[in-house]
Design an enzyme around this catalytic site. Structure first.
Site, PDB file in Angstrom:
ATOM      1  N   ASP A 120       0.824  -1.215   0.000  1.00 56.29           N
ATOM      2  CA  ASP A 120       0.000   0.000   0.000  1.00 56.29           C
ATOM      3  C   ASP A 120       0.857   1.263   0.000  1.00 56.29           C
ATOM      4  OD1 ASP A 120      -1.029  -2.301   1.252  1.00 56.29           O
ATOM      5  OD2 ASP A 120      -2.498  -1.197   2.422  1.00 56.29           O
ATOM      6  N   ALA A 121       2.029   1.149   0.621  1.00 59.48           N
ATOM      7  CA  ALA A 121       2.908   2.314   0.746  1.00 59.48           C
ATOM      8  C   ALA A 121       3.298   2.877  -0.616  1.00 59.48           C
ATOM      9  CB  ALA A 121       4.166   1.947   1.527  1.00 59.48           C
TER      10      ALA A 121
END
Length: 335
Positions: A120-121
């Site tokens: 997700d980062a």
């Protein structure tokens, strides 16, 4: 798109703070909606958010989630100079990239031994850094982004499936303890890969055409795009467990929204063939429209999580609205 924004603005929600990653993702969608339409309702929502936040970020300087809100700040600054106080954003970026933090000394078998240890980062931080690099006219920020991006890529990207594991829990090591979907295949989370592919489109939009590592990002984008095209469900939406579509009977809109945005962006920017991808995009957008209720709410959004689970017609989150706005902002440009 306007109805989605109006409903969301009337139903504010966030996980931690108005400056958290959920609002960062939502208002990134609002940015792209304004960019595509020039409709002042989107810009008004952005400015109101910034004023209310006093242009602040959260304070976990080592955590990519807390930088996502900077993307809309940078865009707002570009609409009117001296409106935005970018000092908190600059402080965050400098600390995030250059200040020593405990993650660097983490044990190699832990989840968190690199900066961006979860896929997700790659939506939360890299688009901000690409935009900031453009704002500063300084490619050193892109170089730092690339260094950390490669750490995540090398840790989580599956070269056979052309998808990202959400984190080390889902990376197969070839033993009996590997996490498996119900059908025995690897687990790849739809929204997790949506974060990555959507983030790639945003990064490439602000990355100079002659940047030395651009070919890597373009090739990764195309690999993932073709994979996702091949596993789209008949109804147009992707399931939360990408390689086990039978595990959930209905598609999910946040991951599907990010995919639709990215694929449409790829066609609009001539990285993907219009002839090959238009049917996929059209089917996906029509399915997303079907998930929007009459009042504007976008349903079938998986709640906050870190692995595939189900969603319902009345489940919604602000990042789901953001994904819907991102998708619409590119679909409307298709000819």
């Amino acid at each position: 798109m306007v109805k989605a924004l109006e409903w969301q603005e009337q139903h504010p929600i966030f996980a931690i703070s108005p400056t958290d990653w959920t609002n960062g993702a939502y208002y990134t969608g609002v940015v792209r909606a304004h960019q595509a339409t020039k409709n002042q309702i989107f810009l008004a929502a952005l400015k109101t958010m910034g004023y209310n936040n006093q242009w602040e970020t959260l304070k976990r300087y080592h955590h990519a989630d807390d930088i996502a809100i900077v993307y809309p700040y940078l865009y707002i600054d570009g609409t009117r100079k001296d409106l935005v106080n970018l000092e908190p954003s600059t402080t965050f970026i400098d600390k995030h990239l250059f200040e020593p933090n405990p993650w660097r000394q983490g044990p190699k078998d832990s989840l968190t031994h690199i900066l961006w240890w979860w896929c997700d980062a790659l939506f939360m931080a890299p688009p901000v850094l690409a935009s900031y690099s453009k704002y500063k006219n300084d490619s050193s920020f892109l170089d730092e982004m690339h260094k950390y991006y490669m750490e995540t890529y090398n840790l989580l990207y599956d070269q056979e499936e052309h998808l990202f594991a959400r984190d080390l829990r889902f990376v197969w090591k070839g033993d009996k303890n590997d996490k498996k979907a119900e059908n025995g295949r690897k687990i790849f989370w739809s929204r997790g890969n949506g974060w990555v592919l959507g983030g790639l489109a945003l990064v490439l939009d602000d990355m100079p055409k002659d940047y030395k590592h651009r070919a890597f990002y373009e090739n990764l984008f195309k690999e993932m795009a073709f994979k996702l095209k091949s596993i789209q469900s008949e109804d147009g939406l992707w399931r939360t467990s990408l390689l086990d579509p039978d595990s959930y009977t209905h598609g999910e809109t946040s991951g599907s929204g990010f995919f639709t945005f990215a694929l449409a962006w790829g066609v609009n920017n001539k990285l993907l063939s219009k002839q090959e991808f238009m049917p996929t995009i059209q089917k996906a957008w029509e399915a997303l429209e079907d998930c929007q209720q009459e009042n504007g709410m976008v349903g079938w959004v998986q709640n906050i999580g870190d692995a595939p689970t189900g969603a319902g017609a009345k489940s919604w989150q602000n990042y789901g609205t953001g994904a819907f706005l991102l998708a619409g902002s590119e679909v409307m440009k298709l000819e």
